[in-house]
Scaffold this motif. Structure first.
Motif, PDB file in Angstrom:
ATOM      1  N   VAL A 126       7.105 100.805  35.481  1.00  0.00           N
ATOM      2  CA  VAL A 126       7.185  99.534  36.193  1.00  0.00           C
ATOM      3  C   VAL A 126       5.889  99.251  36.951  1.00  0.00           C
ATOM      4  CG1 VAL A 126       8.353  98.312  38.065  1.00  0.00           C
ATOM      5  CG2 VAL A 126       9.695  99.575  36.383  1.00  0.00           C
ATOM      6  N   CYS A 167       7.824  89.131  35.479  1.00  0.00           N
ATOM      7  CA  CYS A 167       8.395  90.479  35.344  1.00  0.00           C
ATOM      8  C   CYS A 167       8.793  90.769  33.901  1.00  0.00           C
ATOM      9  CB  CYS A 167       9.604  90.628  36.265  1.00  0.00           C
ATOM     10  SG  CYS A 167       9.190  90.682  38.027  1.00  0.00           S
ATOM     11  N   ALA A 224       3.177  98.315  34.552  1.00  0.00           N
ATOM     12  CA  ALA A 224       3.439  96.993  33.966  1.00  0.00           C
ATOM     13  C   ALA A 224       2.992  95.882  34.909  1.00  0.00           C
ATOM     14  CB  ALA A 224       4.925  96.859  33.639  1.00  0.00           C
ATOM     15  N   LEU A 262       6.920  93.712  31.590  1.00  0.00           N
ATOM     16  CA  LEU A 262       7.640  94.887  31.113  1.00  0.00           C
ATOM     17  C   LEU A 262       7.720  94.972  29.595  1.00  0.00           C
ATOM     18  CD1 LEU A 262      10.581  94.880  33.678  1.00  0.00           C
ATOM     19  CD2 LEU A 262       8.697  96.518  33.595  1.00  0.00           C
ATOM     20  N   THR A 283      13.465  97.321  27.619  1.00  0.00           N
ATOM     21  CA  THR A 283      12.181  96.607  27.688  1.00  0.00           C
ATOM     22  C   THR A 283      11.033  97.496  27.225  1.00  0.00           C
ATOM     23  OG1 THR A 283      11.859  97.243  30.015  1.00  0.00           O
ATOM     24  CG2 THR A 283      13.004  95.158  29.577  1.00  0.00           C
ATOM     25  N   LEU A 298      15.529  99.330  31.631  1.00  0.00           N
ATOM     26  CA  LEU A 298      14.091  99.553  31.463  1.00  0.00           C
ATOM     27  C   LEU A 298      13.781 100.200  30.116  1.00  0.00           C
ATOM     28  CD1 LEU A 298      13.093 100.740  35.053  1.00  0.00           C
ATOM     29  CD2 LEU A 298      12.595  98.534  33.979  1.00  0.00           C
TER      30      LEU A 298
END
Length: 445
Positions: free
Chosen positions: A333, A398, A336, A402, A288, A285
């Protein structure tokens, strides 16, 4: 004789246009095969309207740009399209020995922006001569061809009404319409992914081995077409297919669905209980999130997904030292996913161009509301195709959610999932209409 003279004149003016017209005729003829007379008539009308509107728009761009045409300006509406085309034209000049300066060499051989789309544009300009408007028509035909591949799959799966509704939505959505007549790589990318999707369904459904072999070859052609257009394009397509097939296997029966639910709960529990697994997820994460901040710090209308403190010190993604805690990652998350669905909210529209996008944004909200209805109704009619459509949507959505942070870029890249979402939503729309009709009939009786 008159037809021959007309074709000769058209080929002299733009041979690429003639090739695009021939390809369009073949694509429409193949799409009409096996349909009833009424369906063929309706499909022909829709496709003729879609292609005619695109041809008029391309002609309008040409006429509006006539006063400023030169060997560098190519009537491009976007910076990326202008960059790709001028790079292709510079490369063509170098191949033919046209006098050039150092800057021409820098642009032609720059590592930044190098992909198979630029190579294809260069080869096209070498073979057919400078043809920026011919490329626009080729892109339009590629986009319509990709839509026809999905139309045939969804028609066999869900019936004529949802398939036609999805086709009309796809061909006339303003953002996708602009896509399809641009100098960008989006039409080729969509056609390639649609070809892979069609090939997968054909391989799984065909009863003759020759049909399966042809489908495999078509799928490989689609993978070759997209492999260098975006980083990890083929892997993302394969991940979408794998996700769809996993969903199909998990929902094959109540027992497998319950087993998949238990496995998901166990996986989440292991993730929460094992610090090493959490660290790997947080590290991914962080990668991203660095890409996201790079979009936020570019020119344009930005939106933020991280806590406010991460935006005080602008850094490029490669030089970023950003780190996240578990709580920060969770908030990132959630924001996003919500932003991917909601941005730009009507009250966030900050320019006349964004305000003009409002009707399509409202239609996007409607498609999202119809998505769960379409998923359930589609699964009841054809679980395999429904799961593959959803599988194509989820991984790409996804990744985009992100990594993005710019409204304009989001609206452009969200079009990567809109074609597949449109057909699931079309199934939901038709199922909703049927439910309302039955409800009214029941109330009337």
């Amino acid at each position: 004789m008159a037809a021959g003279v007309a074709l000769g004149a058209l080929y002299t003016v733009s041979p690429l246009v003639l090739c695009a017209v021939a390809f369009a005729i073949v694509a429409v003829a193949l799409a009409r095969r096996g349909l009833s007379e009424g369906e063929r008539r309706l499909l022909t009308t829709v496709l003729a309207a879609a292609l005619a509107v695109r041809l008029v728009a391309i002609a309008g761009i040409f006429i509006a740009s006539m006063a400023i045409h030169d060997d560098q300006f190519v009537g491009a509406l976007t910076g990326d399209g202008a960059y790709s085309m001028t790079r292709a034209l510079r490369s063509r000049d170098l191949v033919f020995g046209v006098p050039a300066n150092k800057y021409d060499y820098v642009v032609a051989f720059d590592e930044y922006g190098r992909n198979s789309w630029v190579s294809l544009l260069t080869s096209t300009q070498i073979a057919f001569g400078p043809a920026p408007y011919g490329v626009r028509l080729v892109n339009a035909v590629l986009f319509v061809s990709g839509a026809l591949l999905l139309f045939r799959v969804t028609r066999d799966a869900f019936g004529p009404a949802p398939a036609t509704a999805g086709l009309v939505a796809l061909l006339f959505l303003p953002t996708l319409f602009v896509w399809s007549i641009s100098l960008l790589k989006e039409s080729l990318y969509f056609a390639g992914t649609a070809l892979i999707f069609w090939a997968t369904v054909t391989v799984l459904r065909a009863r003759v081995w020759t049909a399966r072999l042809c489908a495999v070859m078509a799928g490989l052609l689609g993978a070759f077409a997209i492999h260098d257009l975006r980083s990890g394009a083929v892997w993302l397509a394969m991940l979408g297919l794998a996700t769809g097939l996993t969903m199909y296997a998990a929902t094959a029966s109540r027992r497998t669905f319950a087993g998949a639910g238990v496995a998901a709960v166990v996986a989440v529990a292991m993730l929460l209980l094992r610090p090493s697994a959490q660290e790997r997820v947080v590290h991914a994460l962080e990668s991203t999130a660095k890409t996201h901040t790079g979009h936020v710090f570019t020119v344009g209308h930005a939106y933020k997904l991280l806590d406010e403190g991460f935006y005080f010190n602008p850094q490029t993604p490669s030089a970023s030292t950003l780190t996240l805690t578990a709580g920060q990652s969770a908030r990132y998350v959630i924001r996003a996913l919500v932003s991917f669905a909601a941005v730009p909210a009507p009250w966030q529209l900050a320019s006349p161009r964004e305000l003009a996008f409002l009707p399509e944004q409202l239609l996007w909200y409607a498609m999202l509301l119809l998505l769960p209805v379409g998923a359930v109704a589609g699964w009841r009619r054809d679980p395999l195709v429904t799961c593959l459509l959803l599988g194509y949507i989820l991984p790409t959505a996804c990744v985009l959610a992100l990594t993005n942070g710019n409204v304009g870029t989001l609206l452009r890249l969200r079009g990567l999932v809109t074609p597949y979402l449109a057909w699931v939503s079309a199934v939901g729309f038709c199922a909703t209409l049927q439910m309302l009709v039955r409800h009214r009939s029941g109330a009337g009786s």
